[in-house]
Design an enzyme around this catalytic site. Sequence first.
Site, PDB file in Angstrom:
ATOM      1  N   HIS A 449       0.818  -1.203   0.000  1.00 28.01           N
ATOM      2  CA  HIS A 449       0.000   0.000   0.000  1.00 28.01           C
ATOM      3  C   HIS A 449       0.854   1.256   0.000  1.00 28.01           C
ATOM      4  CE1 HIS A 449      -3.743  -2.274   1.643  1.00 28.01           C
ATOM      5  NE2 HIS A 449      -3.708  -2.239   0.328  1.00 28.01           N
ATOM      6  N   GLU A 691     -26.481  20.841  -6.128  1.00 24.05           N
ATOM      7  CA  GLU A 691     -25.923  19.772  -5.300  1.00 24.05           C
ATOM      8  C   GLU A 691     -26.928  19.165  -4.330  1.00 24.05           C
ATOM      9  OE1 GLU A 691     -22.484  21.500  -3.385  1.00 24.05           O
ATOM     10  OE2 GLU A 691     -23.430  23.464  -3.299  1.00 24.05           O
ATOM     11  N   ASN A 714     -19.981  15.832  -5.564  1.00 18.91           N
ATOM     12  CA  ASN A 714     -19.575  15.298  -4.261  1.00 18.91           C
ATOM     13  C   ASN A 714     -20.747  15.300  -3.288  1.00 18.91           C
ATOM     14  OD1 ASN A 714     -17.092  15.194  -5.450  1.00 18.91           O
ATOM     15  ND2 ASN A 714     -16.116  16.701  -4.150  1.00 18.91           N
ATOM     16  N   ASP A 715     -21.402  16.462  -3.166  1.00 16.95           N
ATOM     17  CA  ASP A 715     -22.561  16.552  -2.269  1.00 16.95           C
ATOM     18  C   ASP A 715     -23.811  15.946  -2.899  1.00 16.95           C
ATOM     19  OD1 ASP A 715     -21.755  17.600   0.197  1.00 16.95           O
ATOM     20  OD2 ASP A 715     -21.635  19.624  -0.606  1.00 16.95           O
ATOM     21  N   CYS A 762     -18.269  20.411 -11.291  1.00 20.08           N
ATOM     22  CA  CYS A 762     -17.026  20.697 -10.562  1.00 20.08           C
ATOM     23  C   CYS A 762     -16.761  19.702  -9.437  1.00 20.08           C
ATOM     24  CB  CYS A 762     -17.029  22.120 -10.007  1.00 20.08           C
ATOM     25  SG  CYS A 762     -18.337  22.467  -8.819  1.00 20.08           S
TER      26      CYS A 762
END
Length: 826
Positions: A449, A691, A714-715, A762
């Site tokens: 890792h 979002e 993302n959200d 974005c």
Amino acid sequence: MIGIVIVSHSKQLALGVQELAAQMVQGKVPLAIAAGIDDPENPLGTDPIQVYEAIASIFSDDGVLVLMDLGSAVMSAEMALDFLSPEQKAKVHLCPAPLVEGAIASVVAVAAGHNIQQVMAEAQSSLAAKFTFLGIDTSPVSVVPITHAEFPSKEIRLTVNNRLGLHARPAAQFVTTAAQFQAQIRVRNVTRGTDAVRGDSINQVATLGVRQGHELAITATGADADAALAALEVLISNNFGEDDGTLDSPTVGEAEVSPATAGELSGIPASPGVAIAPLVHYQSPTVAAPEYHVEDVESEWQRLQTAITTAQQQIQTLFSQASIQIGDTEAAIFVAHLLFLEDPVLLEAARDRIYQHHLNAEAAWQTVVDEVAASYHRLEDTYLQERVEDVVDVGQRVLRLLTGTSGNSLELTQPGILVASDLTPSDTIGLDPSKVLGICTTSGSATSHSAIIARTLGIPAVLGIDEGILYLEDGTIMALDGESGKAWVQPQADILSILEAKRQAWETAQQEALAKAHQPAITRDGRQVNVFANIGSIADVQVALASGAEGVGLLRTEFLYIGRTSAPTEEEQLAVYQAIAQVLDQQPLIIRTLDVGGDKPLPYIKGIPETNPFLGCRGIRFCLEHPDLFKTQLRAILRASTGHNIKIMLPMIATVTEVRAAKVILNEVQRELSQANISFDAKIKLGIMIEVPSAVAIADQLATEVDFFSIGTNDLSQYVMAGDRNNPRVANLTDALHPAVLRMIQRTVKAGHEAGIWVGLCGELAADSAATEILLGLGLDELSVNPQAIPILKQAIAQSSLNQSQAIAASALQLDSAEQVRQLTA
């Protein structure tokens, strides 16, 4: 000296406890209270700002112990930690001890010179004397396991096809999926003839030695057994979300420097690239576990639990940072670390060592960690054997917390090549590629890792070098070639010339890639897509332009507000916005207004505690509740817009009313500037972030109010899928390639285009190579990513065709899961 904070609903109660505790040590221990609220009619309650101020008033590097009474006191204390810097937060400990007894025990322990872990242990065991006096048995209560006897066991058999079998990350997914169900799940490796192990133990699952092609037998017993087996079948059938290509390790080419020369060392090529620099030694401190007999087993168990909880908080922070730095896929290494600390088999074994054998916490913990490590070493497969590095990494983290030992810093003051016997994943993720030019270790492999993280960070690495390098002096000139797996100590001039030529050739290739990145991103059939950068500081804009950004699609302004005791002034903000705009010249600069709130509080803005901050007052809601703060930022943005291509973007929009309210304030600021004869761009464009699902549902209405949309995946993926991407148990739900999220993107693009406005994206999804063709096919006009992802994204766009992308997108929208979508684009 360690400080003690007392948090209570009642100010009178807290003052009484403070007085009693102070008398015990003649006022020699720092004490502070955070109690009651400023409401004469209803004075009982707690305030996180008060807790924060109390912590700050007595904070020291020795640590702060926070004692709480109940309910919202605990919540307020947890929220107060968010106001602290990460360094301070790591030294503040919330203690579940009883308030009165805990306060007395803790101040006495502090006065006696104990460390923070010992003080916490004393506080948590403070009821022992009272139990003894009253003759109450405190031995652990036996827990009768649920047998599900009324339900028959059901079994399925599946073949594991992903290339590396059940290594740490897929094992973590297996355990996480199994833990979502009430059924008892057991699994065995039919191919290797192993016994069945618990499906909720990551260590037992990982040490089954499951490789590609092995058959698993999975049994489930309980009311939801069918659902559990179905979910595990989908997970395994989809290869745990991994592709089935070749191993992601560096290609070993022919050595360019041969035959062996003086000072040449051979090792394992782990991360490509050439480095020439002075060597710097690093030795990760190994903490030895003391062993002794304990009588107070309850206190010892609590001490171990406290250390484990703190380790979980540290790893969660590490996971969040790694997700930003190297992406969610590689950061999932740390999800496995979290599950290791939740492993019921491991915890039960440690508890047994303490209660039955009266071992101290350090010795009990080290014993069970050694047993788990030994089970990995016994595996026949070398790749799975290497996963022992994760066991050791997590084990040492907890042991350091138990013993109060701090780890060595890996911050280099000057660029150099890091030389060590080995590096843990926790060590490697903290490296600064501008300072650590190369890595050379005496152990490890290309599939460890740490090696994976080094490749992701772009740091050349050669592993498995002769141990003689550990005895070289710091500052000795060293060179390494991460492609051929060779290193040189004090290389001769001819070797340096060859390596310099190779390094320059690599840099030339990189520069050519960057040069192409400065060309427009146009598909093979002529469709152009704008590629912008997401940035969060002034320094980022230079990197973005060098990487080929055509503008800034998202300037996160939170960096101006965080880490200070008051909000930035208009002039401070103006200077920053102007500096970035001047570097960009006339290229677009989209400035997102302040996006903070319940989950990202500002210490100088007093807020109301929220049970669920992610669904609370954040983004535009926060700004509308603090119009003075909002107006100051808008004034600075407008003043900076003169002569530049600046746009304003509002975050977390959920309703048309919010947009209109923000526009009222914006118009008011514009009028004030006009009346004061202060210039600004009167035609400045206003856009919003899409979002939350409600914004998608009314995108057609919102499109008539603004000039552009920017989708924050993302959200959006979190809110659509009702899952927190930072919670390892549900993070797999928040893959933005899920058809549900893709349909949200499609609907937003359609509404925007029908209204005549452009639509960008974005979120992190834009940098995911598996998503490029789908996003093109969905019709997005602009993609904004972190600067380092721009060349790869532009190259992917140039290799795509719009017609093919549209067909792929249409197919993706009809699939059932993110895993199937990823298979479609593989």
